[in-house]
Design a protein around this motif. Structure first.
Motif, PDB file in Angstrom:
ATOM      1  N   GLU A   1       0.828  -1.201   0.000  1.00 21.60           N
ATOM      2  CA  GLU A   1       0.000   0.000   0.000  1.00 21.60           C
ATOM      3  C   GLU A   1       0.868   1.260   0.000  1.00 21.60           C
TER       4      GLU A   1
ATOM      5  N   ARG B   1      -4.811   1.574  -1.334  1.00 17.94           N
ATOM      6  CA  ARG B   1      -5.042   0.860  -0.074  1.00 17.94           C
ATOM      7  C   ARG B   1      -6.084  -0.214  -0.325  1.00 17.94           C
ATOM      8  N   SER B   2      -5.934  -1.336   0.325  1.00 12.20           N
ATOM      9  CA  SER B   2      -6.810  -2.470   0.084  1.00 12.20           C
ATOM     10  C   SER B   2      -8.207  -2.209   0.639  1.00 12.20           C
TER      11      SER B   2
END
Length: 243
Positions: free
Chosen positions: A175, A192-193
């Motif tokens: 990220e 970002r996940s």
């Protein structure tokens, strides 16, 4: 890192020519889903983060929100928003999203459309939004989908004949910033996940109410063939969370 690409004359000119800039909310493919996630708007006090031209700010006022504060870092965007707004209950403020500092419980609804993937510290924004929301308030936002932001190229793998073979996903769990090209300009987007976003909301105190990865409907593909690509890989992630 606080970005203000939209005040670059060349960038702003290109952005102004995009369909969502000329056609408003109805030209934004994710709008129908975003709209469905909004709570009842009557008498709501609303904060619009990354308000741009003010489309969302005007929409919620047209649906009986009591007042709206629209925040954007770009003076050019705010100038356009003010020129399109004839409503004393909408106030536009120049500020980076990272710098918002409102009183506890000041708003009933916080919205943000395709702005938070330009913000590095998502957890901080979640905490600030939670703080300024009244009990029972709602946070609705859209960002570019993590599958879309994982690689800075944000493009397909093509055959020798130019056919779109597949969408590459790599560095998903790595990220952070991505140096991407958007409207022929260099911009920094933050990857970002989904898990990181959901956990940041939960840790801040939110209850996740709804999520969407925006699978296009058949009628959308018929109206705009480019939407067919969105059925092969998601473009947007939308989340509604309640305090």
């Amino acid at each position: 890192m606080k970005q203000n690409s939209y005040d670059d004359p060349g960038f702003f000119t290109k952005y102004s020519q995009m369909p969502r800039s000329t056609g408003g909310l109805d030209a934004a493919g994710e709008w129908s889903v975003f709209r469905a996630m909004l709570p009842e708007l009557k008498d709501k006090k609303v904060l619009d983060l990354g308000c741009g031209y003010g489309w969302h700010s005007r929409y919620v006022r047209e649906h009986d929100a009591s007042y709206v504060v629209g925040v954007d870092l770009s003076e050019k965007m705010l100038e356009r928003a003010r020129s399109m707004t004839r409503d004393e209950k909408i106030k536009y403020q120049r500020s980076a999203i990272e710098d918002i500092d409102y009183a506890e419980g000041e708003f009933d609804l916080v919205i943000s459309s395709l702005a938070l993937h330009y913000v590095g510290d998502f957890e901080s924004i979640c905490r600030k939004v939670y703080h300024c929301l009244a009990s029972g308030g709602t946070f609705v936002y859209s960002v570019e989908h993590p599958v879309y932001t994982a690689l800075p190229e944000q493009d397909w793998v093509y055959s020798e004949m130019g056919e779109k073979l597949h969408w590459p996903v790599d560095r998903y769990h790595e990220e952070g910033p991505r140096n991407a090209r958007f409207l022929d300009h260099d911009v920094v987007k933050y990857h970002r996940s989904i898990a990181t976003q959901v956990n940041a909301l939960i840790t801040s105190g939110f209850r996740i109410r709804e999520m969407s990865e925006l699978k296009p409907e058949d009628y959308q593909i018929e109206q705009d063939p480019e939407w067919k690509d969105a059925s092969r890989r998601p473009i947007f992630l939308l989340i509604a969370a309640d305090k």
